[in-house]
Write an enzyme that holds these catalytic residues in place. Structure first.
Site, short mmCIF file in Angstrom:
data_model
loop_
_atom_site.label_atom_id
_atom_site.label_comp_id
_atom_site.label_asym_id
_atom_site.label_seq_id
_atom_site.Cartn_x
_atom_site.Cartn_y
_atom_site.Cartn_z
N THR A 40 0.81 -1.23 0.00
CA THR A 40 0.00 0.00 0.00
C THR A 40 0.84 1.27 0.00
OG1 THR A 40 0.02 0.00 2.40
CG2 THR A 40 -1.84 -1.11 1.33
N HIS A 59 6.94 21.59 -0.89
CA HIS A 59 6.44 22.09 0.40
C HIS A 59 7.10 21.42 1.61
CE1 HIS A 59 2.39 23.83 -1.17
NE2 HIS A 59 3.30 23.81 -2.14
N ARG A 105 8.03 30.13 4.49
CA ARG A 105 6.90 29.53 5.24
C ARG A 105 7.00 28.01 5.27
NH1 ARG A 105 4.74 30.22 0.19
NH2 ARG A 105 2.96 28.94 -0.45
#
Ligand code: RB5
Length: 142
Positions: free
Chosen positions: A66, A97, A132
């Site tokens: 999986t 990110h 950020r």
């Protein structure tokens, strides 16, 4: 250098990933498993996580049935950011990110074509270096 690890569920897809890496002249270290005999995915997550944390490899690819178990296991190592991806958008986003250093995939979830596109995107997308995102990653790495 890319660290590779899989369990029996990921073995066959990993052979396709290895072919892709060789065709693209990309260096890798294969930490196993080396057959479809039943084995335990945390053992291979550990080998790949340790190779990255030791600086032997920059990134890793982990495959199980999986993609879930092997990614969970890898994320128990501080400094590892493993992302289980099912499409190339996720692979791109997790590099930009999260600066993910391990790609997880599920051989029973995605086909070979999708998997290789994910690998290609993961390996070729840089971290954004955006403040950020750096701040958020720093909050993970406490
Ligand atoms: C093995 O059967 C399977 O449990 C493993 O490959 C993985 O899917 C676990 O998350």
């Amino acid at each position: 250098m890319i660290a590779l690890g899989c369990d029996h569920g990921g073995y066959e897809l990993m052979q396709e990933v290895i072919k892709y890496l060789e065709e693209h002249g990309l260096e890798y270290k294969n930490y196993g498993t080396y057959s479809t005999d039943s084995c335990d995915y945390p053992d291979y997550a550990k080998k790949v996580a340790e190779a990255i944390l030791a600086g032997e490899c920059e990134k890793g690819i982990l495959i199980c049935g999986t993609g879930i178990g092997i990614t969970i296991a890898a994320n128990r190592y501080e400094g590892i950011r493993a992302a289980n991806c099912t499409n190339s958008f996720m692979a791109e986003a997790t590099r930009e990110h999260n600066d993910a250093n391990i790609l997880g995939m599920g051989a029973r979830v995605i086909g070979v074509g999708t998997a290789l596109k994910i690998v290609d995107t993961f390996l070729n997308t840089p971290f954004s270096n955006d403040e950020r995102h750096k701040r958020r990653i720093a909050k993970i790495e406490h």
